[in-house]
Design an enzyme around this catalytic site. Sequence first.
Site, PDB file in Angstrom:
ATOM      1  N   TYR A  64       0.469  -1.600  -0.253  1.00  0.00           N
ATOM      2  CA  TYR A  64      -0.003  -0.309  -0.299  1.00  0.00           C
ATOM      3  C   TYR A  64       0.747   1.352   0.215  1.00  0.00           C
ATOM      4  CZ  TYR A  64      -4.384  -2.262  -0.170  1.00  0.00           C
ATOM      5  OH  TYR A  64      -5.611  -2.618  -0.602  1.00  0.00           O
ATOM      6  N   ARG A  67       1.885   1.610  -3.493  1.00  0.00           N
ATOM      7  CA  ARG A  67       0.778   1.963  -4.562  1.00  0.00           C
ATOM      8  C   ARG A  67       0.418   3.728  -3.913  1.00  0.00           C
ATOM      9  NH1 ARG A  67      -4.379  -0.445  -5.009  1.00  0.00           N
ATOM     10  NH2 ARG A  67      -5.262   0.468  -6.437  1.00  0.00           N
ATOM     11  N   ASN A  99     -12.569   3.807  -7.571  1.00  0.00           N
ATOM     12  CA  ASN A  99     -11.160   4.266  -7.436  1.00  0.00           C
ATOM     13  C   ASN A  99     -10.690   4.838  -6.102  1.00  0.00           C
ATOM     14  OD1 ASN A  99     -10.957   3.103 -10.003  1.00  0.00           O
ATOM     15  ND2 ASN A  99     -11.073   5.321 -10.599  1.00  0.00           N
ATOM     16  N   HIS A 116     -15.240   2.410  -2.750  1.00  0.00           N
ATOM     17  CA  HIS A 116     -13.964   1.282  -2.149  1.00  0.00           C
ATOM     18  C   HIS A 116     -12.590   2.134  -1.642  1.00  0.00           C
ATOM     19  CE1 HIS A 116     -14.873  -1.523  -5.795  1.00  0.00           C
ATOM     20  NE2 HIS A 116     -15.504  -1.555  -4.674  1.00  0.00           N
ATOM     21  N   CYS A 127     -10.235   1.090  17.495  1.00  0.00           N
ATOM     22  CA  CYS A 127     -10.674   1.874  17.959  1.00  0.00           C
ATOM     23  C   CYS A 127     -11.440   2.721  16.646  1.00  0.00           C
ATOM     24  CB  CYS A 127     -10.215   3.183  18.701  1.00  0.00           C
ATOM     25  SG  CYS A 127      -8.991   4.137  18.028  1.00  0.00           S
ATOM     26  N   CYS A 154      -5.307   3.942  20.785  1.00  0.00           N
ATOM     27  CA  CYS A 154      -4.946   2.726  21.020  1.00  0.00           C
ATOM     28  C   CYS A 154      -3.478   2.475  20.853  1.00  0.00           C
ATOM     29  CB  CYS A 154      -6.571   2.360  21.322  1.00  0.00           C
ATOM     30  SG  CYS A 154      -6.508   2.050  19.933  1.00  0.00           S
ATOM     31  N   SER A 193     -13.890  -2.974 -15.784  1.00  0.00           N
ATOM     32  CA  SER A 193     -14.149  -3.902 -16.153  1.00  0.00           C
ATOM     33  C   SER A 193     -15.976  -4.674 -16.053  1.00  0.00           C
ATOM     34  CB  SER A 193     -13.413  -5.385 -15.718  1.00  0.00           C
ATOM     35  OG  SER A 193     -13.300  -5.144 -14.248  1.00  0.00           O
ATOM     36  N   ASN A 217     -15.005   2.416 -22.476  1.00  0.00           N
ATOM     37  CA  ASN A 217     -13.371   1.462 -23.127  1.00  0.00           C
ATOM     38  C   ASN A 217     -12.778   1.043 -24.036  1.00  0.00           C
ATOM     39  OD1 ASN A 217     -12.028  -0.754 -21.984  1.00  0.00           O
ATOM     40  ND2 ASN A 217     -13.008  -1.205 -19.718  1.00  0.00           N
TER      41      ASN A 217
HETATM   42  N1  APR Z   1      -9.650   4.012 -20.477  1.00  0.00           N
HETATM   43  C1  APR Z   1     -10.522   3.519 -20.427  1.00  0.00           C
HETATM   44  N2  APR Z   1     -11.097   2.399 -19.760  1.00  0.00           N
HETATM   45  C2  APR Z   1      -9.691   1.847 -20.171  1.00  0.00           C
HETATM   46  C3  APR Z   1      -8.528   2.561 -19.861  1.00  0.00           C
HETATM   47  C4  APR Z   1      -8.279   3.817 -20.562  1.00  0.00           C
HETATM   48  N3  APR Z   1      -7.298   3.614 -21.547  1.00  0.00           N
HETATM   49  N4  APR Z   1      -6.895   1.325 -20.029  1.00  0.00           N
HETATM   50  C5  APR Z   1      -7.655   0.415 -19.615  1.00  0.00           C
HETATM   51  N5  APR Z   1      -9.097   0.499 -19.863  1.00  0.00           N
HETATM   52  C6  APR Z   1     -10.060   0.167 -18.955  1.00  0.00           C
HETATM   53  C7  APR Z   1      -9.870  -2.046 -19.035  1.00  0.00           C
HETATM   54  O1  APR Z   1     -10.622  -2.255 -20.185  1.00  0.00           O
HETATM   55  C8  APR Z   1     -10.669  -2.999 -18.257  1.00  0.00           C
HETATM   56  O2  APR Z   1     -12.094  -2.662 -18.653  1.00  0.00           O
HETATM   57  O3  APR Z   1     -10.235  -0.046 -17.384  1.00  0.00           O
HETATM   58  C9  APR Z   1     -10.830  -1.461 -16.660  1.00  0.00           C
HETATM   59  C10 APR Z   1     -10.663  -1.904 -15.779  1.00  0.00           C
HETATM   60  O4  APR Z   1     -10.556  -2.676 -14.988  1.00  0.00           O
HETATM   61  P1  APR Z   1     -10.123  -3.674 -14.024  1.00  0.00           P
HETATM   62  O5  APR Z   1      -8.790  -3.220 -13.770  1.00  0.00           O
HETATM   63  O6  APR Z   1     -11.089  -4.834 -13.643  1.00  0.00           O
HETATM   64  O7  APR Z   1     -10.867  -1.980 -12.546  1.00  0.00           O
HETATM   65  P2  APR Z   1     -11.670  -1.633 -12.017  1.00  0.00           P
HETATM   66  O8  APR Z   1     -13.480  -2.239 -12.338  1.00  0.00           O
HETATM   67  O9  APR Z   1     -11.815  -1.220 -11.435  1.00  0.00           O
HETATM   68  O10 APR Z   1     -11.622  -2.925 -11.066  1.00  0.00           O
HETATM   69  C11 APR Z   1     -12.868  -2.282  -9.732  1.00  0.00           C
HETATM   70  O11 APR Z   1     -12.207  -4.311  -7.830  1.00  0.00           O
HETATM   71  O12 APR Z   1     -10.070  -4.820  -7.110  1.00  0.00           O
HETATM   72  C12 APR Z   1     -11.512  -4.439  -7.208  1.00  0.00           C
HETATM   73  O13 APR Z   1     -11.345  -2.954  -5.686  1.00  0.00           O
HETATM   74  C13 APR Z   1     -10.566  -3.057  -6.784  1.00  0.00           C
HETATM   75  O14 APR Z   1     -12.051  -1.073  -7.137  1.00  0.00           O
HETATM   76  C14 APR Z   1     -11.531  -1.133  -7.978  1.00  0.00           C
HETATM   77  C15 APR Z   1     -12.489  -2.987  -8.590  1.00  0.00           C
HETATM   78 ZN    ZN Z   2      -7.160   3.074  17.875  1.00  0.00          ZN
END
Ligand code: APR
Ligand code: ZN
Length: 250
Positions: A64, A67, A99, A116, A127, A154, A193, A217
Site C-alpha cells: 500500500y 501504491r 477508485n 472502495h 477504535c 489506542c 471491467s 472503454n
Molecule cells: N480508458 C478507459 N478504460 C480503460 C483504459 C483507458 N485508457 N485502459 C484500460 N481501461 C479499462 C480496461 O479495459 C478494463 O475494462 O479499464 C478497466 C479496468 O478494469 P479493472 O482493472 O478490473 O478495474 P475496476 O473495474 O476499477 O476494478 C473494480 O476491483 O479489485 C477491485 O477494488 C478494486 O475498485 C477495484 C474493483
Molecule cells: Zn485506535
Amino acid sequence: MIEEASKLLARSRFAIAFTGAGISAESGVPTFRGFNGLWKKHRPEELATPEAFRKDPHLVWSFYKWRMGLIMKARPNRAHYALAELEEMGILKAVITQNVDDLHREAGTKNLIELHGNIFRVRCTSCGYEENLKENGRLEEFLVQKDLPKCPNCDSLLRPDVVWFGEPLPRKALDEAFKLAEKADLVLVIGTSGVVYPAAYIPQIVRETGGKVIEVNPEESGITPIADVFLRCPAGEAMEKLMKRIKGLI
Ligand code: APR
Ligand code: ZN
C-alpha cells in the site's frame, strides 16, 4: 457513436458517472485486471484481504505504501477534468467511483461517492480513529516510516481505509450510490471491467429504471452487453471528443 452519446448526455435530466481503474490509466495508475494490470505481478488475494493483513501486515503495508507513493505523483487526466466540467455545467449530478486514488477530487468533482474508500486515509483496526494523511500533510513522513503504523489513541495497528476483497462496502456510500442510480436517466460508465459487485449493479439499476447507459472503454467489459452506446476508446480521447460535441449542442 460520439454524436449519439453527446446528444443523449446533453438532453439528459439527471446524469451520473460510474468510474473504475481505467479512467486513471492515462494518469499512470495501473489498472487491476487489464493488460499490465497491477495484480499480474501481485496476486490480489495475497495483498488486498483482511486475512493477508492479519498474516503479514508488513507485506500488505509495503504494497500500500508503494501504491500511495505512485498515486501521490499521479495527476488527473482529460477524462477526470471533463467529468468535473460536466458537473459545473449542471449536466452531471454525481461521480460514483470504485477508485481509491483521489483523482476525481483533485480534478474538481464536488459530488463524489467513493465506493472502495480512499488510499490516502488510514483507520484504526480497533477504535474509531481515522486520518487523511494527504489533507494533514503527513503523507511523506508516513511513507518513510519503517515500523508498522500505530493508532495515536489506542496503539493498535492502523490499516488503509480501502475496501478489501470479502469486505462490505461503506454503507452510506453504497446507499447514496444506489439512490443516485435509481434517480439517474443516464449513466456514463468509464474504465471499469464491471465484474466486481455490488459496485457493478450501478449501471444495471440505471438501465432497469429506464435510463441510458453510455460506456467508454477500449475493451469490452461486463457492462458492454447493457450499453446503449459503447465508445470503444481510451477515456481521455473519448471525453475530449464528447466535450467538444456537447459544447456545440448546448
Ligand atoms: N480508458 C478507459 N478504460 C480503460 C483504459 C483507458 N485508457 N485502459 C484500460 N481501461 C479499462 C480496461 O479495459 C478494463 O475494462 O479499464 C478497466 C479496468 O478494469 P479493472 O482493472 O478490473 O478495474 P475496476 O473495474 O476499477 O476494478 C473494480 O476491483 O479489485 C477491485 O477494488 C478494486 O475498485 C477495484 C474493483
Ligand atoms: Zn485506535
